[in-house]
Design a protein around this motif. Structure first.
Motif, mmCIF file in Angstrom:
data_model
loop_
_atom_site.group_PDB
_atom_site.id
_atom_site.type_symbol
_atom_site.label_atom_id
_atom_site.label_comp_id
_atom_site.label_asym_id
_atom_site.label_seq_id
_atom_site.Cartn_x
_atom_site.Cartn_y
_atom_site.Cartn_z
ATOM 1 N N PHE A 119 88.321 97.905 93.419
ATOM 2 C CA PHE A 119 89.095 96.506 92.789
ATOM 3 C C PHE A 119 91.216 96.576 92.123
ATOM 4 N N HIS A 161 92.743 93.357 93.825
ATOM 5 C CA HIS A 161 93.385 92.417 92.592
ATOM 6 C C HIS A 161 94.293 92.653 91.578
ATOM 7 N N GLY A 203 82.943 94.146 86.772
ATOM 8 C CA GLY A 203 84.665 93.841 87.379
ATOM 9 C C GLY A 203 84.363 92.069 87.313
ATOM 10 N N GLU A 235 80.760 101.035 89.459
ATOM 11 C CA GLU A 235 81.343 100.132 90.236
ATOM 12 C C GLU A 235 82.854 101.180 90.930
#
Length: 262
Positions: A192, A196, A158, A187
């Motif tokens: 994430f 984002h 990422g 991850e």
């Protein structure tokens, strides 16, 4: 609200590709995606979309030998002209099929001493793709792929995706967030997505390990889909998994989580 699309390169593979559109429609999907549509004529694909009423929301630029274990197309310095030719082919399909986004697969570098050259080439080619697709209202996107399944893949985290998005700073460039690949790299795809959402042009999912349907691995899809639903992301979320058993038997999650039925 989550809008689910069926990846017809992975689902309904019991059937020929064109018949998978009907199967996806009958299963309750309103949209489809294909990794590489170029084995079928534009006219045949357009006819299937018109017949079923499905949207084709995503496909990839040709990636040459990537799926056969090669380095791919978008990052190899010696293949720049072939990448430009692939973009020309992609535009022909874009004009007729009107996807929301087209994915540019970064590819691999087998010689670590050449990695910088490959990354520079990829950045230039990705910018070119974003420029090329913009007049059609189609976003260029790119993704991180795990280095367990694809050793040497040049974008695999990422952080790398965000770094390249910032470096290129192109108004027609977004990210494809693949839940499976980020999870395979240990991850946190939920974090994430929460942090984002404005950078994301497409999401894909499969369970880990094994890349099967939800419920075959260790991902909490109740929590994941709640995260997507509450994040502000409004694009498509693609089922890109390998069904364990017949595809229809793998779709319990769709009835549970889909927010709009046909």
């Amino acid at each position: 609200m989550i809008n689910f699309s069926a990846n017809l390169s992975m689902l309904f593979t019991e059937l020929p590709l064109l018949d998978r559109f009907d199967a996806a429609k009958n299963a309750g999907f309103s949209a489809a995606e294909i990794q590489f549509p170029y084995s079928e004529s534009i006219d045949a694909l357009r006819a299937k979309l018109d017949e079923t009423g499905l949207q084709l929301v995503l496909f990839n630029v040709d990636a040459d030998d990537l799926l056969q274990g090669g380095e791919g197309l978008a990052a190899v310095p010696e293949k720049r002209e072939r990448f430009k030719a692939a973009l020309t082919q992609t535009v022909d399909y874009i004009e007729a099929l009107q996807p929301k986004a087209v994915n540019v697969l970064p590819g691999r570098c087998m010689n670590p001493r050449r990695l910088d050259d490959y990354l520079q080439t990829f950045g230039e080619n990705l910018s070119l793709a974003a420029d090329t697709f913009a007049p059609f209202g189609v976003s260029a996107i790119f993704e991180a792929i795990n280095t367990i399944d694809m050793p040497g893949f040049i974008i695999h985290s990422g952080a790398q995706m965000l770094d390249w998005l910032e470096r290129l700073n192109h108004p027609n460039l977004l990210l494809q967030v693949d839940i499976y690949h980020l999870s395979m790299m240990n991850e946190d795809p939920e974090a994430f997505i929460r942090l984002h959402p404005e950078t994301i042009g497409h999401i894909q999912f499969a369970d880990t390990p094994g890349r099967g349907q939800p419920g075959t691995g260790n991902i909490d899809f109740n929590r994941l889909f709640d995260t997507i639903r509450n994040s502000g992301y409004s694009g498509w979320t693609g089922a890109e998994y390998r069904p364990v058993g017949p595809t229809l038997d793998s779709l319990d999650w769709l009835e549970q989580f889909q927010t709009k039925k046909l």
